[in-house]
Design an enzyme around this catalytic site. Structure first.
Site, PDB file in Angstrom:
ATOM      1  N   ASN A   1       3.539  -7.079  13.318  1.00  0.00           N
ATOM      2  CA  ASN A   1       3.076  -5.729  13.630  1.00  0.00           C
ATOM      3  C   ASN A   1       3.514  -5.391  15.044  1.00  0.00           C
ATOM      4  OD1 ASN A   1       1.403  -3.348  14.132  1.00  0.00           O
ATOM      5  ND2 ASN A   1       0.316  -3.946  12.262  1.00  0.00           N
TER       6      ASN A   1
ATOM      7  N   CYS B   1       1.644  21.227 -21.243  1.00  0.00           N
ATOM      8  CA  CYS B   1       0.492  22.096 -21.552  1.00  0.00           C
ATOM      9  C   CYS B   1       0.203  23.122 -20.461  1.00  0.00           C
ATOM     10  CB  CYS B   1      -0.751  21.212 -21.771  1.00  0.00           C
ATOM     11  SG  CYS B   1      -1.460  20.607 -20.223  1.00  0.00           S
TER      12      CYS B   1
ATOM     13  N   THR C   1       0.616  -3.293   8.697  1.00  0.00           N
ATOM     14  CA  THR C   1      -0.640  -2.660   8.281  1.00  0.00           C
ATOM     15  C   THR C   1      -1.798  -3.226   9.079  1.00  0.00           C
ATOM     16  OG1 THR C   1      -2.165  -2.226   6.444  1.00  0.00           O
ATOM     17  CG2 THR C   1      -0.971  -4.319   6.394  1.00  0.00           C
TER      18      THR C   1
ATOM     19  N   CYS D   1       2.332  21.501 -15.719  1.00  0.00           N
ATOM     20  CA  CYS D   1       2.689  20.485 -16.711  1.00  0.00           C
ATOM     21  C   CYS D   1       3.652  21.091 -17.737  1.00  0.00           C
ATOM     22  CB  CYS D   1       1.421  19.994 -17.419  1.00  0.00           C
ATOM     23  SG  CYS D   1       1.752  18.992 -18.875  1.00  0.00           S
TER      24      CYS D   1
ATOM     25  N   ALA E   1       8.985  -4.290  12.499  1.00  0.00           N
ATOM     26  CA  ALA E   1       9.182  -4.950  11.201  1.00  0.00           C
ATOM     27  C   ALA E   1      10.667  -5.145  10.912  1.00  0.00           C
ATOM     28  CB  ALA E   1       8.533  -4.110  10.104  1.00  0.00           C
TER      29      ALA E   1
ATOM     30  N   CYS F   1      -3.684  17.152 -20.003  1.00  0.00           N
ATOM     31  CA  CYS F   1      -3.300  16.398 -21.212  1.00  0.00           C
ATOM     32  C   CYS F   1      -2.968  14.941 -20.905  1.00  0.00           C
ATOM     33  CB  CYS F   1      -2.114  17.092 -21.896  1.00  0.00           C
ATOM     34  SG  CYS F   1      -0.574  17.006 -20.972  1.00  0.00           S
TER      35      CYS F   1
ATOM     36  N   GLN G   1       0.849  -1.206   0.000  1.00  0.00           N
ATOM     37  CA  GLN G   1       0.000   0.000   0.000  1.00  0.00           C
ATOM     38  C   GLN G   1       0.876   1.245   0.000  1.00  0.00           C
ATOM     39  OE1 GLN G   1      -3.549  -0.744   2.932  1.00  0.00           O
ATOM     40  NE2 GLN G   1      -1.796  -1.930   3.645  1.00  0.00           N
TER      41      GLN G   1
ATOM     42  N   HIS H   1      -1.443   1.400  -4.297  1.00  0.00           N
ATOM     43  CA  HIS H   1      -1.862   2.806  -4.200  1.00  0.00           C
ATOM     44  C   HIS H   1      -0.982   3.716  -5.033  1.00  0.00           C
ATOM     45  CE1 HIS H   1      -3.947   1.873  -0.102  1.00  0.00           C
ATOM     46  NE2 HIS H   1      -4.709   1.555  -1.129  1.00  0.00           N
TER      47      HIS H   1
HETATM   48  N1  APR Z   1       6.937  -2.276  12.761  1.00  0.00           N
HETATM   49  C1  APR Z   1       5.795  -2.957  12.463  1.00  0.00           C
HETATM   50  N2  APR Z   1       4.563  -2.377  12.414  1.00  0.00           N
HETATM   51  C2  APR Z   1       4.503  -1.055  12.687  1.00  0.00           C
HETATM   52  C3  APR Z   1       5.643  -0.275  13.017  1.00  0.00           C
HETATM   53  C4  APR Z   1       6.904  -0.941  13.041  1.00  0.00           C
HETATM   54  N3  APR Z   1       8.042  -0.295  13.339  1.00  0.00           N
HETATM   55  N4  APR Z   1       5.230   1.012  13.248  1.00  0.00           N
HETATM   56  C5  APR Z   1       3.897   1.022  13.063  1.00  0.00           C
HETATM   57  N5  APR Z   1       3.450  -0.206  12.735  1.00  0.00           N
HETATM   58  C6  APR Z   1       2.087  -0.627  12.395  1.00  0.00           C
HETATM   59  C7  APR Z   1       0.969   0.023  13.188  1.00  0.00           C
HETATM   60  O1  APR Z   1       0.694  -0.738  14.361  1.00  0.00           O
HETATM   61  C8  APR Z   1      -0.191  -0.035  12.182  1.00  0.00           C
HETATM   62  O2  APR Z   1      -0.858  -1.290  12.259  1.00  0.00           O
HETATM   63  O3  APR Z   1       1.887  -0.229  11.059  1.00  0.00           O
HETATM   64  C9  APR Z   1       0.504   0.070  10.835  1.00  0.00           C
HETATM   65  C10 APR Z   1       0.403   1.449  10.215  1.00  0.00           C
HETATM   66  O4  APR Z   1      -0.962   1.662   9.941  1.00  0.00           O
HETATM   67  P1  APR Z   1      -1.365   2.859   8.968  1.00  0.00           P
HETATM   68  O5  APR Z   1      -0.590   4.072   9.324  1.00  0.00           O
HETATM   69  O6  APR Z   1      -2.862   2.911   8.946  1.00  0.00           O
HETATM   70  O7  APR Z   1      -0.809   2.407   7.547  1.00  0.00           O
HETATM   71  P2  APR Z   1      -1.505   1.502   6.461  1.00  0.00           P
HETATM   72  O8  APR Z   1      -2.237   0.359   7.093  1.00  0.00           O
HETATM   73  O9  APR Z   1      -0.465   1.176   5.462  1.00  0.00           O
HETATM   74  O10 APR Z   1      -2.573   2.521   5.788  1.00  0.00           O
HETATM   75  C11 APR Z   1      -3.244   2.061   4.632  1.00  0.00           C
HETATM   76  O11 APR Z   1      -4.281   4.241   4.416  1.00  0.00           O
HETATM   77  O12 APR Z   1      -4.193   6.534   4.418  1.00  0.00           O
HETATM   78  C12 APR Z   1      -4.190   5.418   3.616  1.00  0.00           C
HETATM   79  O13 APR Z   1      -3.309   5.258   1.454  1.00  0.00           O
HETATM   80  C13 APR Z   1      -2.938   5.307   2.805  1.00  0.00           C
HETATM   81  O14 APR Z   1      -1.733   3.310   2.121  1.00  0.00           O
HETATM   82  C14 APR Z   1      -2.337   3.976   3.231  1.00  0.00           C
HETATM   83  C15 APR Z   1      -3.542   3.233   3.736  1.00  0.00           C
END
Ligand code: APR
Length: 247
Positions: free
Chosen positions: A215, A152, A190, A149, A234, A131, A102, A120
């Protein structure tokens, strides 16, 4: 988190017929890129409404300085961290078929991953809203905003998804095809709160696949979907899992 879970998760990854990774902002936090949600998150400082496509078209003078600040300035310095590198190593060892991310920071590609579906989009390109021409972002100076741009004079938009925008069909299809082929999905950094991206791991799960989650905190996936929840950073946990899976 017990070593037992890490050991078992690494065996599941090692024995996978086809493994994929699904990543979000948390995998890039240790590269210096703040997450969107949670403490210090982008949405705790900036109003996400401003990153809705219609708002951007109506107020480019207001939104472009924010885009530069949030997405372009910090990206200059960001480098892949051990988590991105571990996924690239798993791919080169034939243990990972690809990554659906993402993130728009290109750090998976910079780390050496070759199969990367940027669900994304990315900051690498910009597109003119008049354009429709694409430009490499490095060729567009950001000293005067909004950037015009070169062809254009129209309004340029970064080639990543704003709220209210659909996912390009080609990347949606490639990402879902990879998930349909995979029997293991490694979720890194995520909470899966944004759809349709957040549904990717469920495609693997609903076909009997195994979900490994890395996570810092538990998420909506942790208790309903993840077979292994490896709590930690991570940049620490991903290389540990990868080393065991490649041993
Ligand atoms: N190691 C592992 N996980 C981590 C760390 C780390 N050092 N730091 C934060 N996190 C985890 C958090 O606990 C959370 O679950 O990463 C996640 C971050 O969540 P978001 O900020 O919501 O990111 P994401 O899930 O990628 O958001 C999805 O939302 O705003 C939109 O387009 C944007 O791509 C993005 C989408």
């Amino acid at each position: 988190m017990s070593n037992h879970a890490l050991e078992n998760a690494s065996q599941a990854l090692k024995n996978a017929r086809c493994a994929m990774a699904f990543t979000g902002a948390g995998i890039s936090v240790e590269s210096g890129i703040p997450p969107f949600r949670g403490p210090g998150g982008v949405w705790s400082k900036y109003d996400p409404e401003k990153f809705e496509k219609g708002y951007f078209k109506r107020h480019p003078d207001e939104v472009w300085p924010l885009l530069k600040e949030i997405f372009f300035d910090m990206l200059e310095k960001a480098k892949p961290n051990p988590a991105h590198i571990a996924l690239a190593q798993l791919e080169s060892e034939g243990k990972l078929a690809g990554v659906v991310t993402q993130n728009i920071d290109s750090l998976h590609k910079e780390a050496g991953s070759s199969v990367v579906h940027e669900y994304h989009g990315s900051t690498r390109r910009m597109q003119c809203m008049s354009c429709r021409t694409f430009f490499d972002s490095h060729s567009i100076p950001l000293d005067k905003l909004p950037p015009a741009c070169p062809a254009c004079g129209g309004l340029l938009k970064p080639d990543f998804i704003f709220f209210g925008e659909g996912i390009p069909t080609d990347v949606h299809r490639a990402a879902t095809d990879l998930a349909k082929q995979s029997d293991v999905c490694l979720i890194v950094g995520t909470g899966g709160q944004v759809m349709p991206a957040g549904r990717i791991p469920y495609i693997v799960k609903n076909r009997g696949g195994t979900i490994i989650e890395i996570n810092l905190h538990d998420t909506d996936y942790s208790y309903t979907t993840s077979d292994y929840f490896l709590q930690g950073k991570a940049g620490d946990m991903t290389p540990r899992l990868a080393r065991l899976a490649m041993a």
